[in-house]
Scaffold this motif. Sequence first.
Motif, PDB file in Angstrom:
ATOM      1  N   ALA A 161       0.864  -1.175   0.000  1.00  0.00           N
ATOM      2  CA  ALA A 161       0.000   0.000   0.000  1.00  0.00           C
ATOM      3  C   ALA A 161       0.900   1.224   0.000  1.00  0.00           C
ATOM      4  O   ALA A 161       1.957   1.228   0.649  1.00  0.00           O
ATOM      5  N   ALA A 162       0.505   2.260  -0.732  1.00  0.00           N
ATOM      6  CA  ALA A 162       1.315   3.472  -0.805  1.00  0.00           C
ATOM      7  C   ALA A 162       0.417   4.699  -0.862  1.00  0.00           C
ATOM      8  O   ALA A 162      -0.719   4.640  -1.346  1.00  0.00           O
TER       9      ALA A 162
ATOM     10  N   HIS B 276       4.051   0.669   2.540  1.00  0.00           N
ATOM     11  CA  HIS B 276       4.392  -0.506   3.335  1.00  0.00           C
ATOM     12  C   HIS B 276       4.237  -1.746   2.451  1.00  0.00           C
ATOM     13  O   HIS B 276       3.334  -1.804   1.625  1.00  0.00           O
ATOM     14  N   ILE B 277       5.128  -2.714   2.635  1.00  0.00           N
ATOM     15  CA  ILE B 277       5.088  -3.945   1.849  1.00  0.00           C
ATOM     16  C   ILE B 277       5.219  -5.153   2.782  1.00  0.00           C
ATOM     17  O   ILE B 277       5.962  -5.113   3.756  1.00  0.00           O
TER      18      ILE B 277
ATOM     19  N   GLY C  54       8.304  -4.247   5.321  1.00  0.00           N
ATOM     20  CA  GLY C  54       9.135  -3.060   5.375  1.00  0.00           C
ATOM     21  C   GLY C  54       8.447  -1.852   4.795  1.00  0.00           C
ATOM     22  O   GLY C  54       7.275  -1.888   4.416  1.00  0.00           O
ATOM     23  N   ALA C  55       9.190  -0.763   4.743  1.00  0.00           N
ATOM     24  CA  ALA C  55       8.675   0.518   4.280  1.00  0.00           C
ATOM     25  C   ALA C  55       9.293   0.888   2.944  1.00  0.00           C
ATOM     26  O   ALA C  55      10.416   0.491   2.632  1.00  0.00           O
ATOM     27  N   THR C  56       8.533   1.636   2.145  1.00  0.00           N
ATOM     28  CA  THR C  56       9.053   2.193   0.905  1.00  0.00           C
ATOM     29  C   THR C  56       8.936   3.710   0.971  1.00  0.00           C
ATOM     30  O   THR C  56       8.000   4.246   1.569  1.00  0.00           O
ATOM     31  N   VAL C  57       9.901   4.380   0.385  1.00  0.00           N
ATOM     32  CA  VAL C  57       9.899   5.838   0.290  1.00  0.00           C
ATOM     33  C   VAL C  57      10.375   6.174  -1.115  1.00  0.00           C
ATOM     34  O   VAL C  57      11.357   5.608  -1.598  1.00  0.00           O
ATOM     35  N   SER C  58       9.661   7.061  -1.790  1.00  0.00           N
ATOM     36  CA  SER C  58      10.120   7.454  -3.119  1.00  0.00           C
ATOM     37  C   SER C  58       9.869   8.934  -3.332  1.00  0.00           C
ATOM     38  O   SER C  58       8.994   9.533  -2.710  1.00  0.00           O
TER      39      SER C  58
ATOM     40  N   LEU D  97      13.557  -3.308   3.963  1.00  0.00           N
ATOM     41  CA  LEU D  97      12.836  -4.523   4.344  1.00  0.00           C
ATOM     42  C   LEU D  97      13.454  -5.098   5.598  1.00  0.00           C
ATOM     43  O   LEU D  97      14.660  -5.043   5.789  1.00  0.00           O
ATOM     44  N   ARG D  98      12.637  -5.669   6.423  1.00  0.00           N
ATOM     45  CA  ARG D  98      13.172  -6.394   7.575  1.00  0.00           C
ATOM     46  C   ARG D  98      12.646  -7.813   7.510  1.00  0.00           C
ATOM     47  O   ARG D  98      11.504  -8.052   7.134  1.00  0.00           O
ATOM     48  N   ASN D  99      13.479  -8.749   7.846  1.00  0.00           N
ATOM     49  CA  ASN D  99      13.102 -10.152   7.858  1.00  0.00           C
ATOM     50  C   ASN D  99      12.414 -10.433   9.184  1.00  0.00           C
ATOM     51  O   ASN D  99      13.047 -10.431  10.217  1.00  0.00           O
ATOM     52  N   SER D 100      11.100 -10.659   9.125  1.00  0.00           N
ATOM     53  CA  SER D 100      10.366 -10.875  10.372  1.00  0.00           C
ATOM     54  C   SER D 100      10.242 -12.343  10.723  1.00  0.00           C
ATOM     55  O   SER D 100       9.610 -12.667  11.698  1.00  0.00           O
TER      56      SER D 100
END
Length: 90
Positions: A14-15, A37-38, A55-59, A80-83
């Motif tokens: 979602a963005a 967020h992904i 994780g989060a995305t920023v552009s 990204l973080r490995n959860s």
Amino acid sequence: MTYDTGYDQDIATAAFGIDRGLQLGNAAWLIGGSIGHIDSRADFSQGNGTIDMSGATVSGYASVVRDGRVQSGTGRPLALRNSGLNSLEA
């Protein structure tokens, strides 16, 4: 010995973004950015392995129209973080 290298992956994202047009001299600018967020989950065919990541995305981006020509640029870091890395069994 053979291995099944197949997997099934589900991805959800979602963005939200915003942009704005500006007139500076003889140039028209469009600048903007987004955040998001992904979530991703991969299930491997062989064994019992899964990987969960989120994780989060920023552009950000900018375009300029000057003398009838368009120039554009973008930037997009991704975090990204490995959860969860569950057991990978052969």
